[in-house]
Design a protein around this motif. Structure first.
Motif, short mmCIF file in Angstrom:
data_model
loop_
_atom_site.label_atom_id
_atom_site.label_comp_id
_atom_site.label_asym_id
_atom_site.label_seq_id
_atom_site.Cartn_x
_atom_site.Cartn_y
_atom_site.Cartn_z
N GLU A 43 3.22 1.80 -5.43
CA GLU A 43 2.23 2.29 -6.41
C GLU A 43 2.93 2.99 -7.58
OE1 GLU A 43 -0.44 4.77 -4.29
OE2 GLU A 43 -1.37 3.13 -3.15
N ALA A 44 3.99 3.76 -7.26
CA ALA A 44 4.73 4.44 -8.33
C ALA A 44 5.43 3.44 -9.24
CB ALA A 44 5.75 5.40 -7.72
N GLU A 96 0.81 -1.22 0.00
CA GLU A 96 0.00 0.00 0.00
C GLU A 96 0.84 1.27 0.00
OE1 GLU A 96 -3.18 -0.44 -0.38
OE2 GLU A 96 -2.92 -2.62 -0.19
N SER A 97 2.18 1.12 0.00
CA SER A 97 3.07 2.28 0.04
C SER A 97 3.09 2.99 -1.31
CB SER A 97 4.48 1.85 0.43
OG SER A 97 4.48 1.19 1.67
N ARG A 98 3.42 4.27 -1.25
CA ARG A 98 3.42 5.08 -2.47
C ARG A 98 4.50 4.65 -3.45
NH1 ARG A 98 2.33 11.31 -0.37
NH2 ARG A 98 0.21 10.94 0.45
N PHE A 99 5.68 4.23 -2.92
CA PHE A 99 6.74 3.87 -3.86
C PHE A 99 6.40 2.59 -4.62
CE2 PHE A 99 7.93 1.54 -0.07
CZ PHE A 99 8.51 0.37 -0.54
#
Length: 283
Positions: free
Chosen positions: A177-178, A172-175
């Motif tokens: 997702e990126a 669920e972390s942004r990195f």
């Protein structure tokens, strides 16, 4: 080139961690000296030999740790037992690590297969795993490879649950997702983004697993299961020397028990140091 720089950086971090945690540094030094002595150092006596004329001698210049009821040199037996017990503990831990990480990654994926895997693990853990391990080793005729399998049975669920919980939280972390948005493959996400960020906590569990495996091996040997005589094992030495404690011959069980305590303490200190370093890194 990138891998060489990464490895060098890891080496610098390890040396810095050991300087900041003298207990862990002493533990690592103790384990290395014990392993090197058990593998390469010439022992003063045959660790599996007996001498009927030198039974139950107290520690002294001729026999540093004394002798046991059969005249065996306790020092030689304690050092040789390190080769046996630590080899089994490390082999069982590596097997636990590999299988647990693979199952943890599989259980962290989306789909019905991962749910079934988790439910199967829950059903498996309903059995008393130590009793199951005792039964497997006994039925195999005390084969040493079954001791390794027994250690894996006890510890694979711990690695699996640990890795699964860490990976699920990182997904669920942004990195992550990126990386997904840029078209990174699932394999690249696992090996380049997920595993490097959970490796610290996995190493903590690995150190704790080795400590736990040493206790399990000693317990099995104490019960007469696993390492068979005349091969020395710390657990069997404690069992053989326990009956002499009341008459004052403490050294037979005492030095073997001390070896178990110091090894477990060393790996626990290493786990604390790695955990502290990991917490600082991701704080």
């Amino acid at each position: 080139m990138h891998d060489d720089v990464f490895a060098a950086r890891r080496g610098v971090q390890m040396r810095r961690m050991l300087r900041q945690h003298p207990g862990a540094a002493l533990g690592v030094l103790f384990i290395l000296v014990l392993l090197l002595a058990s593998l390469f150092a010439p022992l003063p006596y045959d660790p599996m030999g007996i001498d009927g004329g030198a039974t139950l001698r107290s520690p002294g210049g001729e026999h540093w740790f004394g002798t046991d009821g059969a005249g065996g040199d306790v020092f030689s037996r304690v050092i040789y037992a390190a080769r046996v017990d630590l080899s089994l503990a490390l082999a069982g831990t590596v097997l636990s690590l590999v299988v647990g990480v693979l199952l943890g990654l599989a259980a962290s994926s989306k789909g019905k297969g991962s749910e079934r895997l988790v439910r199967g693990l829950d059903a498996f853990q309903a059995f008393p795993l130590l009793i199951l391990a005792l039964a497997l080793v006994s039925l195999s005729g005390n084969k040493l490879y079954m001791v390794v399998v027994a250690i894996a049975l006890i510890n694979v669920p711990r690695f699996m649950r640990l890795l699964r919980s860490e990976v699920l939280s990182l997904r669920e972390s942004r990195f992550i997702e990126a990386a997904t948005a840029t078209g990174a493959s699932p394999r690249r996400i696992i090996f380049r983004h997920l595993l490097p960020n959970v490796w610290g906590i996995v190493l903590v569990q690995t150190s704790l697993t080795v400590a736990n495996a040493i206790v399990v091996i000693a317990s099995l040997s104490f019960l007469g299961i696993g390492v068979s005589p005349p091969t020395p094992s710390w657990g069997s030495m404690i069992r053989d020397g326990a009956g002499n404690m009341s008459s004052g011959e403490w050294w037979i069980a005492g030095f073997a028990g001390l070896a178990v305590v110091l090894c477990v303490l060393a790996f626990n200190q290493l786990a604390d140091a790695i955990g502290d370093r990991t917490a600082r890194t991701y704080r």
